[in-house]
Design a protein around this motif. Structure first.
Motif, mmCIF file in Angstrom:
data_model
loop_
_atom_site.group_PDB
_atom_site.id
_atom_site.type_symbol
_atom_site.label_atom_id
_atom_site.label_comp_id
_atom_site.label_asym_id
_atom_site.label_seq_id
_atom_site.Cartn_x
_atom_site.Cartn_y
_atom_site.Cartn_z
ATOM 1 N N MET A 197 -4.055 -19.829 22.098
ATOM 2 C CA MET A 197 -4.176 -21.220 21.641
ATOM 3 C C MET A 197 -5.631 -21.670 21.559
ATOM 4 O O MET A 197 -5.989 -22.513 20.741
ATOM 5 C CB MET A 197 -3.451 -22.153 22.627
ATOM 6 N N HIS A 201 1.588 -14.260 31.280
ATOM 7 C CA HIS A 201 2.030 -14.637 29.927
ATOM 8 C C HIS A 201 1.477 -16.003 29.529
ATOM 9 O O HIS A 201 1.070 -16.194 28.377
ATOM 10 C CB HIS A 201 3.560 -14.633 29.843
ATOM 11 N N ILE A 202 1.441 -16.941 30.484
ATOM 12 C CA ILE A 202 0.897 -18.273 30.176
ATOM 13 C C ILE A 202 -0.604 -18.147 29.863
ATOM 14 O O ILE A 202 -1.110 -18.744 28.912
ATOM 15 C CB ILE A 202 1.155 -19.251 31.350
ATOM 16 N N GLU A 213 2.571 -26.356 30.622
ATOM 17 C CA GLU A 213 2.866 -25.044 31.221
ATOM 18 C C GLU A 213 3.081 -25.193 32.722
ATOM 19 O O GLU A 213 4.004 -24.654 33.296
ATOM 20 C CB GLU A 213 1.716 -24.055 30.949
ATOM 21 N N ASP A 238 -2.157 -15.571 28.595
ATOM 22 C CA ASP A 238 -2.309 -14.979 27.251
ATOM 23 C C ASP A 238 -2.019 -16.016 26.164
ATOM 24 O O ASP A 238 -2.691 -16.052 25.134
ATOM 25 C CB ASP A 238 -1.349 -13.792 27.073
ATOM 26 N N ARG A 239 -1.005 -16.845 26.431
ATOM 27 C CA ARG A 239 -0.649 -17.860 25.444
ATOM 28 C C ARG A 239 -1.788 -18.881 25.296
ATOM 29 O O ARG A 239 -2.146 -19.279 24.181
ATOM 30 C CB ARG A 239 0.624 -18.567 25.898
#
Ligand SMILES: [Zn+2]
Length: 386
Positions: free
Chosen positions: A48, A40-41, A381, A43-44
């Protein structure tokens, strides 16, 4: 998991359904669909930092700003160089974009010959000035042994502090406002915080408790150094790799063709102590540093999940007995001492004093600094979401 302090590895784990991260790794948790928080990080961060036209446009905007800030100064930016592909390619990209970089290399006494040659070739080929900061070998060796005596998983910690100090102090000395960082979340992923956390207070405590010699040359990075560089000298870190695709064979080919760059022989072979690092952390902590990088490559579709799992089932090439034995000898660690080290209970930064509790309190301002490119964007993160 936001808000929780990472704890030691859980006993049994489940594999993420998308990458190769296991939920037994500290700070890893799977969602209802069986996908891990590292995915998920990733993908984030991809959302960004888009690639393609949008990425190129944003990269050009920041490069224009760096060039404006560099007017009247001998350099626009400082670029850390290890001799490996990522840092060499980053230096190449800087020149392609019309920047005037100063290359800075921190020599901890473990550079391979290939890495040294690569540094020379790339700087000559690109006509870039190189500053090499050489660590005092006795001190560097003792500091590594301190982290081993402290039973911590990451033994290259004080060298990383040396790199940070070298980059900021070079920028400060030359009046340069930008440090170009080449960490790649797409190629390298982000290591769990518990594996390689570091800060000035933590290092100061390790030295006080475990160091057996008087240090004359080592420069720690304390909070006051950091505040001075960031808020008085206004030095910013720009992770340029976020804006271009740095995975893929074609990058190796380009560096070989244009500069005679050589592959260092495999994963982390530019830094010869990494063989000892791998053996030590896999056998003592069950930490395999490859998993984070391979998981990132699977997400980027540079590698299949099956190929990554097959690679993880093999012993890393850098862990060959002769490499580990050579490193132990160079570190001055006897077989008896080594057996004691391996038998001692594993510890993590959470077992020692550090600034981490303070950082948790001020995590929102840190998030803002990360989003403004003043600190590396993925730092938030790593520190608070893993
Ligand atoms: Zn995953």
């Amino acid at each position: 998991m936001e808000g929780a302090v990472p704890t030691m590895a859980k006993p049994a784990g489940t594999l993420c359904r998308r990458c190769v991260i296991n939920s037994s790794i500290p700070g890893v948790h799977l969602d209802a669909e069986g996908i891990c928080n590292h995915c998920h990080i990733h993908d984030r961060l991809n959302a960004m930092f888009p690639l393609g036209e949008e990425g190129t446009r944003r990269l050009q905007e920041i490069v224009d700003r760096i060039r404006r800030d560099g007017r009247g100064k001998p350099f626009d930016c400082v670029v850390g160089l290890s001799g490996g592909r990522d840092t060499c390619y980053c230096l190449y990209k800087c020149k392609q974009l019309g920047l005037r970089p100063l290359a800075v290399h921190f020599d901890n006494g473990w550079d391979s010959d290939i890495a040294k040659n690569n540094i020379r070739k790339i700087c000559t080929g690109l006509d870039v000035e190189l500053h090499t900061i050489i660590a005092d070998w006795e001190e560097s060796r003792e500091l590594t042994n301190c982290t081993i005596r402290a039973s911590l998983p990451y033994i290259d910690l004080t060298d990383d502090i040396g790199i940070v100090h070298a980059l900021y102090s070079s920028a400060d000395k030359e009046g340069v406002r930008w440090i170009i960082h080449s960490h790649s979340f797409r190629c390298e992923g982000i290591n769990p915080l518990l594996w390689n956390y570091m800060d000035g207070r933590f290092v100061r405590h390790l030295i006080k408790r475990f160091c057996r010699i008087r240090l004359k040359h080592f420069k720690n990075v304390d909070l006051r150094n950091f505040l001075y560089w960031v808020f008085v000298k206004r030095i910013k870190v720009f992770t340029m790799t976020n804006y271009y695709q740095d995975a893929g064979e074609e990058i190796d080919e380009l560096l070989k063709r244009e500069f005679g760059w050589e592959n260092t022989g495999g994963w982390h072979f530019d830094n010869e102590i990494f063989g000892l690092q791998c053996y030590y952390s896999r056998h003592k902590f069950g930490i395999d540093w490859r998993v984070v990088e391979l998981a990132a490559l699977v997400r980027e579709k540079q590698m299949t999940r099956d190929a990554a799992l097959a690679e993880l089932a093999e012993v890393p090439a850098i862990e060959r007995k002769e490499i580990v034995d050579y490193a132990l000898k160079k570190q001055g660690i006897s077989p008896a001492e080594w057996a004691e080290i391996m038998a001692a209970p594993p510890k993590f930064f959470t077992d020692y004093p550090s600034y981490y509790p303070v950082l948790r309190v001020i995590r929102l301002p840190i998030k803002v600094l990360c989003r403004l490119n003043i600190l590396p964007p993925h730092a938030y993160e790593k520190y608070f979401e893993m």
